[in-house]
Design an enzyme around this catalytic site. Structure first.
Site, short mmCIF file in Angstrom:
data_model
loop_
_atom_site.label_atom_id
_atom_site.label_comp_id
_atom_site.label_asym_id
_atom_site.label_seq_id
_atom_site.Cartn_x
_atom_site.Cartn_y
_atom_site.Cartn_z
N HIS A 67 0.84 -1.20 0.00
CA HIS A 67 0.00 0.00 0.00
C HIS A 67 0.87 1.26 0.00
O HIS A 67 0.68 2.16 -0.81
CB HIS A 67 -0.91 -0.02 1.24
CG HIS A 67 -1.79 1.17 1.37
ND1 HIS A 67 -3.12 1.15 1.04
CD2 HIS A 67 -1.54 2.43 1.80
CE1 HIS A 67 -3.65 2.34 1.26
NE2 HIS A 67 -2.70 3.14 1.73
N GLU A 68 1.84 1.29 0.90
CA GLU A 68 2.70 2.47 1.01
C GLU A 68 3.61 2.62 -0.20
O GLU A 68 3.92 3.74 -0.62
CB GLU A 68 3.51 2.43 2.31
CG GLU A 68 2.68 2.42 3.57
CD GLU A 68 1.67 3.55 3.67
OE1 GLU A 68 1.94 4.67 3.18
OE2 GLU A 68 0.58 3.33 4.23
N HIS A 71 1.83 4.51 -2.92
CA HIS A 71 1.96 5.96 -2.72
C HIS A 71 3.33 6.44 -3.21
O HIS A 71 3.44 7.44 -3.92
CB HIS A 71 1.82 6.32 -1.24
CG HIS A 71 0.44 6.18 -0.68
ND1 HIS A 71 -0.64 6.88 -1.15
CD2 HIS A 71 -0.02 5.44 0.35
CE1 HIS A 71 -1.71 6.56 -0.45
NE2 HIS A 71 -1.37 5.68 0.47
#
Length: 150
Positions: A67-68, A71
């Site tokens: 997820h990170e 980003h």
């Protein structure tokens, strides 16, 4: 898991899942409480909540890492890196990252106390989650004095 192992895990996932290197720092941050991780826009570093690993295991941590990294890679490529952006949603689905992390036990406390106030002039009743200073605030309808009731 130590910081070095976390850094290696993030670099490996970045290379295998995204086909791009992770060139910044990945670290644990003990102060994170309600989130699994966060991507720092200015430094491009990523911080992770070590309690997610302790409570839910390495598989949950890998989902948070993906997820990170979504980003991270989208921000570096000047694409939509926010949760609401289509680029982010598509990349997250493609790599199989977690959309949300599991809630840690005791992470948020629920507010159960409700404070009741009544206007002495118009008898209107207010319910508030937080206490009010009845000397400072007045009724919003008639500007009358407020009193705390049970």
């Amino acid at each position: 898991m130590k910081q070095e192992e976390l850094q290696e895990l993030v670099e490996t996932i970045s290379k295998n899942e995204f086909g791009r290197p992770f060139l910044h720092e990945a670290r644990f941050n003990l102060r994170l409480r309600t989130t699994g991780g966060r991507y720092l826009l200015k430094s491009h570093d990523i911080e992770f909540n070590p309690k997610q690993l302790e409570v839910f295991g390495e598989e949950a941590l890998i989902g948070i890492v993906k997820h990170e990294l979504c980003h991270y890679h989208l921000h570096i490529q000047n694409k939509g890196y926010k949760h609401k952006d289509r680029d982010f949603k598509e990349l997250l689905k493609k790599v199989g990252g977690s959309r949300y992390c599991e809630m840690l036990p005791g992470a948020r406390r629920t507010i159960t106390t409700i404070h009741h106030y009544q206007c002495t002039s118009c008898q209107f009743t207010y319910e508030r989650k937080r206490r009010m200073d009845t000397k400072k605030y007045v009724c919003g309808r008639c500007r009358g004095k407020l009193k705390k009731i049970n």
